[in-house]
Scaffold this motif. Structure first.
Motif, PDB file in Angstrom:
ATOM      1  N   GLY A  46       0.808  -1.214   0.000  1.00  0.00           N
ATOM      2  CA  GLY A  46       0.000   0.000   0.000  1.00  0.00           C
ATOM      3  C   GLY A  46       0.837   1.259   0.000  1.00  0.00           C
ATOM      4  N   PHE A  47       1.907   1.265   0.806  1.00  0.00           N
ATOM      5  CA  PHE A  47       2.804   2.418   0.844  1.00  0.00           C
ATOM      6  C   PHE A  47       3.502   2.605  -0.502  1.00  0.00           C
ATOM      7  N   PHE A  48       3.894   1.496  -1.131  1.00  0.00           N
ATOM      8  CA  PHE A  48       4.579   1.565  -2.428  1.00  0.00           C
ATOM      9  C   PHE A  48       3.673   2.208  -3.475  1.00  0.00           C
ATOM     10  N   ALA A  49       2.391   1.803  -3.473  1.00  0.00           N
ATOM     11  CA  ALA A  49       1.453   2.375  -4.441  1.00  0.00           C
ATOM     12  C   ALA A  49       1.275   3.876  -4.220  1.00  0.00           C
ATOM     13  N   LEU A  50       1.323   4.309  -2.980  1.00  0.00           N
ATOM     14  CA  LEU A  50       1.200   5.730  -2.678  1.00  0.00           C
ATOM     15  C   LEU A  50       2.437   6.521  -3.103  1.00  0.00           C
ATOM     16  N   ASP A  51       3.614   6.011  -2.730  1.00  0.00           N
ATOM     17  CA  ASP A  51       4.843   6.801  -2.860  1.00  0.00           C
ATOM     18  C   ASP A  51       5.542   6.625  -4.201  1.00  0.00           C
ATOM     19  N   ARG A  52       5.697   5.395  -4.667  1.00  0.00           N
ATOM     20  CA  ARG A  52       6.404   5.181  -5.929  1.00  0.00           C
ATOM     21  C   ARG A  52       5.501   5.425  -7.127  1.00  0.00           C
ATOM     22  N   LEU A  53       4.225   4.983  -7.024  1.00  0.00           N
ATOM     23  CA  LEU A  53       3.315   5.144  -8.160  1.00  0.00           C
ATOM     24  C   LEU A  53       2.552   6.464  -8.115  1.00  0.00           C
ATOM     25  N   ASN A  54       2.715   7.208  -7.010  1.00  0.00           N
ATOM     26  CA  ASN A  54       2.086   8.529  -6.864  1.00  0.00           C
ATOM     27  C   ASN A  54       0.564   8.479  -7.042  1.00  0.00           C
ATOM     28  N   LEU A  55      -0.066   7.478  -6.434  1.00  0.00           N
ATOM     29  CA  LEU A  55      -1.518   7.343  -6.529  1.00  0.00           C
ATOM     30  C   LEU A  55      -2.194   8.011  -5.343  1.00  0.00           C
ATOM     31  N   ALA A  56      -3.423   8.445  -5.555  1.00  0.00           N
ATOM     32  CA  ALA A  56      -4.235   8.949  -4.460  1.00  0.00           C
ATOM     33  C   ALA A  56      -4.578   7.796  -3.525  1.00  0.00           C
ATOM     34  N   PRO A  57      -4.914   8.068  -2.258  1.00  0.00           N
ATOM     35  CA  PRO A  57      -5.170   6.987  -1.303  1.00  0.00           C
ATOM     36  C   PRO A  57      -6.187   5.956  -1.777  1.00  0.00           C
ATOM     37  N   ALA A  58      -7.301   6.393  -2.333  1.00  0.00           N
ATOM     38  CA  ALA A  58      -8.316   5.432  -2.779  1.00  0.00           C
ATOM     39  C   ALA A  58      -7.793   4.570  -3.925  1.00  0.00           C
ATOM     40  N   ALA A  59      -7.112   5.206  -4.886  1.00  0.00           N
ATOM     41  CA  ALA A  59      -6.551   4.453  -6.008  1.00  0.00           C
ATOM     42  C   ALA A  59      -5.441   3.513  -5.540  1.00  0.00           C
ATOM     43  N   ALA A 113      10.804  -5.633   9.569  1.00  0.00           N
ATOM     44  CA  ALA A 113      11.908  -5.365   8.652  1.00  0.00           C
ATOM     45  C   ALA A 113      11.434  -4.565   7.443  1.00  0.00           C
ATOM     46  N   GLY A 114      10.250  -4.913   6.930  1.00  0.00           N
ATOM     47  CA  GLY A 114       9.741  -4.226   5.751  1.00  0.00           C
ATOM     48  C   GLY A 114       9.511  -2.748   5.987  1.00  0.00           C
ATOM     49  N   THR A 115       8.882  -2.414   7.121  1.00  0.00           N
ATOM     50  CA  THR A 115       8.600  -1.005   7.392  1.00  0.00           C
ATOM     51  C   THR A 115       9.876  -0.216   7.708  1.00  0.00           C
ATOM     52  N   LEU A 116      10.823  -0.839   8.394  1.00  0.00           N
ATOM     53  CA  LEU A 116      12.081  -0.149   8.695  1.00  0.00           C
ATOM     54  C   LEU A 116      12.883   0.107   7.419  1.00  0.00           C
ATOM     55  N   LEU A 117      12.971  -0.899   6.551  1.00  0.00           N
ATOM     56  CA  LEU A 117      13.735  -0.740   5.311  1.00  0.00           C
ATOM     57  C   LEU A 117      13.041   0.200   4.334  1.00  0.00           C
ATOM     58  N   TYR A 118      11.728   0.281   4.425  1.00  0.00           N
ATOM     59  CA  TYR A 118      10.994   1.163   3.516  1.00  0.00           C
ATOM     60  C   TYR A 118      11.409   2.618   3.712  1.00  0.00           C
ATOM     61  N   GLU A 119      11.801   2.951   4.937  1.00  0.00           N
ATOM     62  CA  GLU A 119      12.234   4.315   5.201  1.00  0.00           C
ATOM     63  C   GLU A 119      13.469   4.680   4.379  1.00  0.00           C
ATOM     64  N   ALA A 120      14.273   3.668   4.006  1.00  0.00           N
ATOM     65  CA  ALA A 120      15.457   3.921   3.179  1.00  0.00           C
ATOM     66  C   ALA A 120      15.112   4.073   1.703  1.00  0.00           C
ATOM     67  N   GLY A 121      13.921   3.686   1.318  1.00  0.00           N
ATOM     68  CA  GLY A 121      13.493   3.788  -0.071  1.00  0.00           C
ATOM     69  C   GLY A 121      12.424   2.764  -0.364  1.00  0.00           C
ATOM     70  N   PRO A 122      11.406   3.097  -1.176  1.00  0.00           N
ATOM     71  CA  PRO A 122      10.306   2.161  -1.433  1.00  0.00           C
ATOM     72  C   PRO A 122      10.741   0.826  -2.017  1.00  0.00           C
TER      73      PRO A 122
END
Length: 396
Positions: A235-248, A357-366
């Protein structure tokens, strides 16, 4: 025992029903938490407690089935799951009506959801031991893949059922899904053969550090660890890397996770047709899954994310039944429950550590969590192959 007396289809139906109930709750806990004023960390803690108790109790359930018989222990597990799930549903239904203090709801959910996870741990452990009781070593991967496919269907159908019912009220999914564990118990009560303790079970010496299970437990942990990373970050990846709105972003994440279920089912149904050894399934599946996870890091459009998740899941569809069969083939008949429980403990540890691990590493990049997952699976694929220790099947 033999393959003809193995109650595989009832076992698959029960496994799918209980998994559907588990995952339906996961799908509605977010909106319920918002209404009941539970902060996000408390909702996450409620989900995590189930994984922790699965990890801690898998071996106990498996070993108990060696000593007391598969039927008695599996019925106890599913019966306890049913009562715990009913208690959790009742708590939520009442809470939605009277809106008690948030801390009271949180404590109640920790207890009831924890009990749900504790009893659910019996189902995969004893189910895998049942397969080992009835089938020769070379046939176990295919049967365990069938159980895995049933579990994957539950992973997909549970959230879909909840999503379809929530427009009519948040309580309705709880009422409907409460029927599922009761149906599972009824099916197993009618179908499971009456068996006693496994001969020699008291002499079982399977431990968490048993060298016969080190490879299969390591693969089980790595596989579930990677899956947990993918679930928590999509879900975070879709928001940050794909630049989607929350619903999308929510829709794309849901589609990606749905394709995970499709990929798991399709790949696991193909295991019997392939007829590959457990080593070959693990090696090929790890390479395919590593490709899928690695490609997520490069995804820049929604369809790329969805396809990558499908590929990653397809590889996992070969890995999951293979490590379960590898563990089963490495031990004797009176150790099957304990061995299946050890595998469950390794998977439970992956469920607990993967999201962290996933959430901690995500802070370094999606893309970083996915690179880690892909790299870990490459190591699994490159693990030098040795001649497996194959235990003799139990006498018919």
């Amino acid at each position: 025992m033999n393959a003809q007396t193995l109650p595989l289809r009832p076992l698959m139906a029960a496994y799918m029903a209980c998994t559907m109930a588990m995952m339906a709750f996961v799908a509605v806990v977010g909106p319920m938490a918002r209404i009941l004023k539970l902060p996000p960390w408390q909702a996450g803690a409620v989900i995590t407690i189930g994984g922790i108790l699965w990890m801690l109790l898998s071996r106990a359930w498996g070993a108990a089935s060696d000593r007391r018989g598969r039927r008695a222990v599996l019925l106890t597990g599913v019966g306890g799951f049913m009562l715990s799930y009913w208690a959790m549903c009742a708590l939520l239904i009442v809470a939605l009506r009277v809106l008690p203090a948030a801390w009271q709801v949180f404590v109640g959910l920790v207890v009831t959801r924890g009990a749900v996870g504790a009893f659910y741990a019996a189902i995969p452990s004893v189910g895998q031991a049942l397969v080992a009781d009835h089938l020769a070593p070379g046939e176990r991967a295919g049967a365990m893949a069938s159980l895995g496919a049933a579990n994957a269907l539950g992973l997909v159908l549970g959230p879909a059922l909840a999503a379809g019912l929530t427009p009519f009220g948040l309580s309705l999914p709880l009422y409907v899904t409460a029927v599922l564990p009761a149906a599972a118990l009824a099916v197993l009560w009618a179908a499971l053969p009456r068996t006693g303790p496994v001969a020699g079970a008291q002499a079982s010496s399977v431990g968490l550090t048993d060298r016969r299970l080190r490879r299969s437990m390591a693969v089980a942990f790595a596989a579930m660890f990677c899956v947990a990373i993918a679930q928590i970050t999509v879900g975070f990846f879709a928001l940050d890397r794909l630049n989607l709105a929350p619903a999308a972003a929510a829709r794309v994440a849901g589609l990606a996770l749905t394709m995970v279920g499709v990929g798991l089912v399709a790949a696991q149904l193909a295991v019997r047709r392939l007829g590959w050894s457990t080593q070959r399934l693990i090696r090929a599946g790890a390479w395919v899954s590593a490709l899928g996870f690695g490609s997520v890091a490069l995804a820049s459009q929604s369809w790329m994310l969805v396809v990558s998740y499908f590929v990653a899941a397809a590889g996992m569809g070969w890995v999951f039944p293979a490590f379960a069969a590898m563990a089963s083939n490495a031990v004797q008949a009176h150790e099957q429950g304990a061995a299946a429980g050890s595998i469950g403990a390794a998977q439970g540890l992956g469920i607990v550590l993967g999201p962290l691990a996933g959430t901690l590493l995500y802070e370094a990049g999606p893309g970083v969590p996915y690179v880690l997952a892909g790299g870990l699976l490459v190591l699994v694929a490159l693990w030098p192959e040795r001649s497996p220790v194959v235990a003799q099947p139990s006498p018919g």
